[in-house]
Design an enzyme around this catalytic site. Structure first.
Site, PDB file in Angstrom:
ATOM      1  N   ASP A 207      64.008   0.388  66.028  1.00 44.61           N
ATOM      2  CA  ASP A 207      65.069  -0.383  65.382  1.00 44.61           C
ATOM      3  C   ASP A 207      65.251   0.051  63.927  1.00 44.61           C
ATOM      4  O   ASP A 207      64.265   0.222  63.206  1.00 44.61           O
ATOM      5  CB  ASP A 207      64.648  -1.863  65.440  1.00 44.61           C
ATOM      6  CG  ASP A 207      65.759  -2.817  65.055  1.00 44.61           C
ATOM      7  OD1 ASP A 207      66.760  -2.862  65.777  1.00 44.61           O
ATOM      8  OD2 ASP A 207      65.618  -3.528  64.039  1.00 44.61           O
ATOM      9  N   GLU A 264      67.161   4.342  66.619  1.00 45.19           N
ATOM     10  CA  GLU A 264      68.413   3.671  66.287  1.00 45.19           C
ATOM     11  C   GLU A 264      68.663   3.973  64.820  1.00 45.19           C
ATOM     12  O   GLU A 264      68.118   3.322  63.937  1.00 45.19           O
ATOM     13  CB  GLU A 264      68.332   2.148  66.490  1.00 45.19           C
ATOM     14  CG  GLU A 264      69.703   1.506  66.307  1.00 45.19           C
ATOM     15  CD  GLU A 264      69.734   0.198  65.535  1.00 45.19           C
ATOM     16  OE1 GLU A 264      70.749  -0.495  65.614  1.00 45.19           O
ATOM     17  OE2 GLU A 264      68.769  -0.140  64.820  1.00 45.19           O
TER      18      GLU A 264
END
Ligand code: GLC
Length: 539
Positions: A207, A264
């Site tokens: 993330d 990401e």
């Protein structure tokens, strides 16, 4: 799949709270996912990626982690996670879990200890605590804003009521940023990685991978934050992040099997993004440029060529993605007057997408994507052609974006609505009681799995056929060769398959000597109509 499975896998993103509910509380859970493993294996995907299921106060739907080594009771417990990993593996599916290293929850024991230990303590070094500016420290340490809106800093108050230091949070106030220049943080995460690798996961989706390192001195940044636009700034894509991924790669490589990292990282320049994919760093990164592409053929050709060239230069495969839990689903995005444009979610007062046009384009976009070499990501429900819920009542919204933008940006709840499994059951079969944490729009009934299952022409049938053909023809590990197809056509060969997508153009003749293997809508004659993709083979 090849030995290095992540090079060509199709990875299905599960958003645990909205996939399948086994208990009836209206929230999806791990036992619910376990029950649906046969559905996923039958769909023909190679792997699943699960959005966070860790213990969390759910200020950002689980992206605010209070314990990386515990499952939130909403979703089950560690034995459910073990069972899920084992069940998926037994069905031939790899398992990727979400790792959230940029920030913890403010309820994580590391943050609590830091607050308690006070200024100057080693505990505080794990986060970005600073004295304020101004005579009495009443101004934040710099002018950074939160991605979700509002200030990027919050000031602590000590138990006796006196104002204290400030802490940085690029996201919600309940998501304090960790300070990754500190060895203590790095060591703590080595342990988290090992904890999940020991349990058998095949990889991590990382993330906000481009956000971990902040520029020295935390210089001011005058712009509004906009994560999804691949913005550059002193909090994004700093060169120091690469040391972290080299360290993680060494840990992954010390395990058996083929474990992988996917970034990401909303980094706009494909060459900068490719730096994350050097041989000693991550394996792949989401190709958000492809997701963001407007609905027009020249820019598709350009983005495909540019991202593949940048990745090839570092020996990495390219990934393809059209939807996830942070953006308007591609059915809705491609049904807007300016197709492909909106990230902030849509509310009842906004322009409403044309779901018929959107679905037609989404099917065409998906068939183009699944024919490209590299790995591909699917977001739960896209195999049903689900649109966003674009008229969700505002009082049901939960995304912090809605609150922190002072109710100006609807946020991401519309793409996170529970899955429709059975048209005639309460809650469309999502939970045994019919409860759903967000209401499903009326349109989901006709799109339920049991309606589409085995139905000729349904989107589910199309996905199953495309995934089977992609696997059978090894398109994921193929080579792309461009074919001239006209201004509004994206055309390429991949092994034995010729792929043509007509984007907003007049109908074009299909080439002689080819037969139709698959088409995104039924064809009439040997002609490719607008907003349609075909896969052709030599007759
Ligand atoms: C990522 C996640 C998003 C989350 C944010 C903060 O962008 O995909 O859902 O809100 O990071 O963790």
């Amino acid at each position: 799949m090849t030995a290095e499975w992540w090079r060509d896998a199709v990875i299905y993103q599960i958003y645990p709270r909205s996939f399948a509910d086994s208990t009836g509380d209206g929230y999806g859970d791990l036992p619910g996912i376990i029950e649906k493993i046969p559905y996923l294996a039958g769909l023909g995907v190679d792997a699943i990626w699960m959005s966070p299921f860790y213990r969390s106060p759910m200020a950002d739907a689980g992206y605010d982690v209070a314990d990386y080594e515990e499952i939130d009771p909403l979703f089950g417990d560690l034995s459910d996670a073990d069972r899920l990993i084992a069940t998926a593996h037994a069905a031939g599916l790899k398992v990727v879990v979400d790792l959230v290293p940029n920030h913890t929850s403010d309820e994580h024991r590391w943050f609590r200890a830091a607050v308690a230990a006070g200024p100057g303590s080693p505990e505080r070094e794990m986060y970005h605590f600073h004295d304020g500016r101004g005579e009495h420290g009443e101004l934040p340490p710099n002018n950074w804003k939160s991605v979700f809106g509002g200030a990027g800093w919050t000031r602590l108050t000590s138990p006796d009521g006196t104002p204290e230091q400030w802490y940085l949070h690029l996201f919600d106030v309940k998501q304090p940023d960790l300070d990754w220049s500190t060895e203590r943080v790095r060591e703590a995460f080595d342990g988290v990685l090992r904890f999940w690798l020991d349990r058998g996961v095949d990889g991590f989706r990382v993330d906000v991978a481009h956000g971990l390192i902040k520029a020295d001195g935390l210089p001011d940044f005058d712009e509004e934050q906009s994560l999804l636009d691949g913005q550059s700034g002193p909090m994004w894509d700093q060169d120091g992040v690469h040391d972290v991924y080299r360290r993680w790669r060494r840990i992954l490589d010390s395990y058996d099997g083929d474990r992988s990292l996917v970034a990401e990282a909303w980094v706009a320049d494909p060459k900068r993004l490719a730096l994350y994919l050097r041989p000693d760093e991550m394996h792949t990164a989401f190709n958000f440029q492809f997701l963001d592409n407007p609905w027009d053929a020249p820019s598709y050709r350009e983005v495909i060529a540019a991202t593949m060239a940048a990745d090839e230069a570092v020996g990495a495969p390219t990934t393809w993605v059209l939807s996830n839990h942070d953006v308007l689903r591609h059915v809705s995005r491609l049904g807007l007057a300016e197709p492909g444009s909106s990230h902030e979610g849509l509310g009842a007062g906004d322009e409403q997408p044309d779901n018929v046009v959107g679905l037609r384009r989404a099917r065409a976009a998906t068939l183009m994507m699944l024919a490209l070499p590299g790995s591909a990501y699917l977001y739960q429900g896209e195999e049903l052609g689900l649109p966003d819920h674009t008229t969700l009542p505002d009082d049901l919204r939960q995304d912090p974006t809605w609150f922190r933008s002072e109710f100006t940006k609807p946020g991401r709840d519309g793409c996170r609505v529970p899955m429709p499994w059975a048209a005639e059951e309460p809650g469309l079969g999502f939970s045994p009681t019919g409860r759903t944490w967000l209401p499903q729009p009326d349109s989901y009934r006709g799109l339920a799995v049991d309606v589409q299952d085995g139905a000729p022409g349904s989107t589910l049938t199309l996905y199953r056929a495309a995934l089977a053909a992609r696997r059978g023809l090894a398109l994921g590990s193929g080579e792309l060769a461009w074919v001239p197809g006209g201004e509004s056509v994206v055309a390429f060969d991949n092994g034995p398959v010729r792929v043509m997508t007509n984007v907003l153009g007049a109908p074009v003749e299909l080439p002689e000597g080819y037969e139709v293997l698959l088409s995104s809508v039924p064809l009439h004659g040997h002609v490719l109509p607008t907003d349609t993709t075909v896969w052709l083979t030599r007759g």
